[in-house]
Structure formats: C-alpha cells, structure tokens
Write a protein that holds these residues in place. Structure first.
Motif, PDB file in Angstrom:
ATOM      1  N   ILE A 133      -9.783  -0.134   0.053  1.00 32.67           N
ATOM      2  CA  ILE A 133     -10.049  -1.507   0.507  1.00 32.67           C
ATOM      3  C   ILE A 133     -11.143  -2.138  -0.339  1.00 32.67           C
ATOM      4  O   ILE A 133     -11.013  -3.295  -0.782  1.00 32.67           O
ATOM      5  N   ASP A 134     -12.199  -1.398  -0.611  1.00 32.58           N
ATOM      6  CA  ASP A 134     -13.287  -1.916  -1.445  1.00 32.58           C
ATOM      7  C   ASP A 134     -12.789  -2.263  -2.853  1.00 32.58           C
ATOM      8  O   ASP A 134     -13.147  -3.300  -3.406  1.00 32.58           O
ATOM      9  N   LEU A 135     -11.955  -1.395  -3.426  1.00 29.57           N
ATOM     10  CA  LEU A 135     -11.422  -1.657  -4.761  1.00 29.57           C
ATOM     11  C   LEU A 135     -10.533  -2.896  -4.748  1.00 29.57           C
ATOM     12  O   LEU A 135     -10.663  -3.758  -5.626  1.00 29.57           O
ATOM     13  N   TYR A 136      -9.653  -3.000  -3.770  1.00 31.00           N
ATOM     14  CA  TYR A 136      -8.763  -4.169  -3.706  1.00 31.00           C
ATOM     15  C   TYR A 136      -9.572  -5.461  -3.575  1.00 31.00           C
ATOM     16  O   TYR A 136      -9.285  -6.450  -4.251  1.00 31.00           O
ATOM     17  N   LYS A 137     -10.586  -5.454  -2.735  1.00 33.87           N
ATOM     18  CA  LYS A 137     -11.433  -6.645  -2.592  1.00 33.87           C
ATOM     19  C   LYS A 137     -12.122  -6.980  -3.904  1.00 33.87           C
ATOM     20  O   LYS A 137     -12.190  -8.144  -4.298  1.00 33.87           O
ATOM     21  N   LYS A 138     -12.623  -5.955  -4.584  1.00 32.72           N
ATOM     22  CA  LYS A 138     -13.305  -6.151  -5.869  1.00 32.72           C
ATOM     23  C   LYS A 138     -12.379  -6.825  -6.881  1.00 32.72           C
ATOM     24  O   LYS A 138     -12.829  -7.625  -7.711  1.00 32.72           O
ATOM     25  N   LEU A 139     -11.085  -6.517  -6.792  1.00 33.62           N
ATOM     26  CA  LEU A 139     -10.112  -7.063  -7.733  1.00 33.62           C
ATOM     27  C   LEU A 139      -9.494  -8.384  -7.256  1.00 33.62           C
ATOM     28  O   LEU A 139      -8.562  -8.885  -7.864  1.00 33.62           O
ATOM     29  N   GLY A 140      -9.998  -8.917  -6.136  1.00 34.82           N
ATOM     30  CA  GLY A 140      -9.557 -10.239  -5.695  1.00 34.82           C
ATOM     31  C   GLY A 140      -8.474 -10.259  -4.636  1.00 34.82           C
ATOM     32  O   GLY A 140      -7.968 -11.330  -4.295  1.00 34.82           O
ATOM     33  N   TYR A 141      -8.123  -9.116  -4.093  1.00 35.33           N
ATOM     34  CA  TYR A 141      -7.123  -9.086  -3.026  1.00 35.33           C
ATOM     35  C   TYR A 141      -7.761  -9.576  -1.727  1.00 35.33           C
ATOM     36  O   TYR A 141      -8.911  -9.277  -1.445  1.00 35.33           O
ATOM     37  N   LYS A 142      -6.993 -10.325  -0.960  1.00 34.72           N
ATOM     38  CA  LYS A 142      -7.457 -10.872   0.321  1.00 34.72           C
ATOM     39  C   LYS A 142      -6.554 -10.366   1.444  1.00 34.72           C
ATOM     40  O   LYS A 142      -5.376 -10.094   1.234  1.00 34.72           O
ATOM     41  N   GLN A 143      -7.107 -10.303   2.644  1.00 31.64           N
ATOM     42  CA  GLN A 143      -6.304  -9.905   3.803  1.00 31.64           C
ATOM     43  C   GLN A 143      -5.265 -10.972   4.087  1.00 31.64           C
ATOM     44  O   GLN A 143      -5.582 -12.153   4.164  1.00 31.64           O
ATOM     45  N   ALA A 144      -4.018 -10.531   4.262  1.00 31.11           N
ATOM     46  CA  ALA A 144      -2.943 -11.447   4.617  1.00 31.11           C
ATOM     47  C   ALA A 144      -2.650 -11.351   6.114  1.00 31.11           C
ATOM     48  O   ALA A 144      -2.196 -12.305   6.718  1.00 31.11           O
ATOM     49  N   SER A 145      -2.900 -10.186   6.679  1.00 31.34           N
ATOM     50  CA  SER A 145      -2.718  -9.983   8.121  1.00 31.34           C
ATOM     51  C   SER A 145      -3.486  -8.726   8.508  1.00 31.34           C
ATOM     52  O   SER A 145      -3.886  -7.949   7.644  1.00 31.34           O
ATOM     53  N   ILE A 146      -3.663  -8.549   9.792  1.00 28.51           N
ATOM     54  CA  ILE A 146      -4.332  -7.357  10.286  1.00 28.51           C
ATOM     55  C   ILE A 146      -3.451  -6.766  11.384  1.00 28.51           C
ATOM     56  O   ILE A 146      -3.069  -7.453  12.317  1.00 28.51           O
ATOM     57  N   SER A 147      -3.129  -5.504  11.235  1.00 30.63           N
ATOM     58  CA  SER A 147      -2.382  -4.773  12.252  1.00 30.63           C
ATOM     59  C   SER A 147      -3.376  -3.877  12.965  1.00 30.63           C
ATOM     60  O   SER A 147      -4.138  -3.158  12.317  1.00 30.63           O
ATOM     61  N   MET A 148      -3.365  -3.911  14.278  1.00 32.42           N
ATOM     62  CA  MET A 148      -4.333  -3.107  15.036  1.00 32.42           C
ATOM     63  C   MET A 148      -3.612  -2.275  16.091  1.00 32.42           C
ATOM     64  O   MET A 148      -2.518  -2.640  16.531  1.00 32.42           O
ATOM     65  N   ASN A 149      -4.215  -1.164  16.464  1.00 33.66           N
ATOM     66  CA  ASN A 149      -3.673  -0.364  17.551  1.00 33.66           C
ATOM     67  C   ASN A 149      -4.828   0.285  18.308  1.00 33.66           C
ATOM     68  O   ASN A 149      -5.962   0.302  17.852  1.00 33.66           O
ATOM     69  N   LYS A 150      -4.502   0.793  19.484  1.00 35.74           N
ATOM     70  CA  LYS A 150      -5.480   1.441  20.321  1.00 35.74           C
ATOM     71  C   LYS A 150      -4.817   2.626  21.030  1.00 35.74           C
ATOM     72  O   LYS A 150      -3.735   2.479  21.590  1.00 35.74           O
ATOM     73  N   VAL A 151      -5.453   3.751  20.986  1.00 41.58           N
ATOM     74  CA  VAL A 151      -4.928   4.929  21.661  1.00 41.58           C
ATOM     75  C   VAL A 151      -5.322   4.848  23.131  1.00 41.58           C
ATOM     76  O   VAL A 151      -6.478   4.626  23.467  1.00 41.58           O
ATOM     77  N   LEU A 152      -4.341   5.003  23.987  1.00 45.85           N
ATOM     78  CA  LEU A 152      -4.604   4.967  25.447  1.00 45.85           C
ATOM     79  C   LEU A 152      -4.684   6.360  26.012  1.00 45.85           C
ATOM     80  O   LEU A 152      -4.161   7.292  25.535  1.00 45.85           O
TER      81      LEU A 152
END
Length: 152
Positions: A133-152
């Motif tokens: 993630i740090d490398l992608y950000k450094k190279l100019g990549y931006k978040q397009a969406s966020i997928s989240m989950n939670k263990v119940l």
C-alpha cells in the motif's frame, strides 16, 4: 539490470504452483473461508481468467529477472476495448527485496499497459499488506473503493 521475460508454458505451470498456495491462504484468511472452499474458488478463478493458460489473450505473465536470476513475478491484464489494465499479481522474492524491483516492475506494467492503449490501471491489495500500500501510494495510486469485513 532488471528485465522482464514472458513465461513459457513450463514457467507458467511453475508460477501457478508457487502463486496458488499463497493466494488460497490469503483468500481463506481474509474472507474467512475454509481451505477447501478457498482452493475451489481460486482454481475456478484461474480457469476463468486464464482459459488458454499463458497464451490467454490480454493476459501478460512475466518472470522478473535481475542479472538473469529469477527475482519475482508479474501478471496483469490489458483490456483494449475498455482501455484499462489490471494488475493481478506482483511478487518479489525475499532475497531480492528492498532493491527497487517492485517499483521498476510497476513502471513496466504501467508503460506496457499504456503502449497497449490503456488510459488507466488498477489493482487490488489486501489491507494487511501495508508495504505494498505504501509503495502504491508513493507511485501515485489512489483508493478507488474500500472493502471491509468484520468477524462475528
């Protein structure tokens, strides 16, 4: 010197043997699937994405080499119709990390995609892969969406 070599069929089969167990493990862990279901899903996905193996149209599979030694793998798809590319897998072997190889491979991916008519590139990264993630950000990549989950 870092170079990129298209995989032949033997290399492709070796790559799948290397890549699939990690992908299955990550899928099982992040989506809370048992090993059998994760394996089934991964194998089905590979059959859909790569029906003609390394010769599947639009799919690009490379060995990343440093001074003629295998240093990693790069797999991406370019859709000329949609003018976009998607990075499926980039992996640098442990012995070759921290040498700028991943950054060089990402630039190669971007340039090859642009040469084939892509206007933009995308990728998926698991949230736990902070170095990527740090490398992608450094190279100019931006978040397009966020997928989240939670263990119940």
């Amino acid at each position: 010197m870092i170079t990129f070599e298209r995989m032949d069929n033997k290399q492709f089969k070796d790559y799948l043997k290397f890549m699939l167990p990690d992908y299955i493990r990550d899928t099982a862990e992040h989506y809370k699937l048992d090993q059998e279901l994760a394996t089934e899903k991964a194998e089905k996905q590979m059959e859909q994405l790569l029906p003609d193996e390394e010769k599947t149209e639009g799919q690009h599979l490379f060995y990343i080499k440093e001074d003629h030694e295998l240093a990693g793998y790069l797999w991406f798809h370019v859709s000329k119709e949609e003018k976009k590319a998607f990075l499926y897998h980039i992996y640098v072997l442990n012995a070759f990390r921290k040498r700028g190889i991943a950054q060089t491979a990402l630039r190669f991916f971007e340039n090859e995609s642009k040469d084939e008519g892509a206007d933009y590139v995308g990728l998926h990264v698991f949230g736990s892969n902070e170095n990527a993630i740090d490398l992608y950000k450094k190279l100019g990549y931006k978040q397009a969406s966020i997928s989240m989950n939670k263990v119940l």
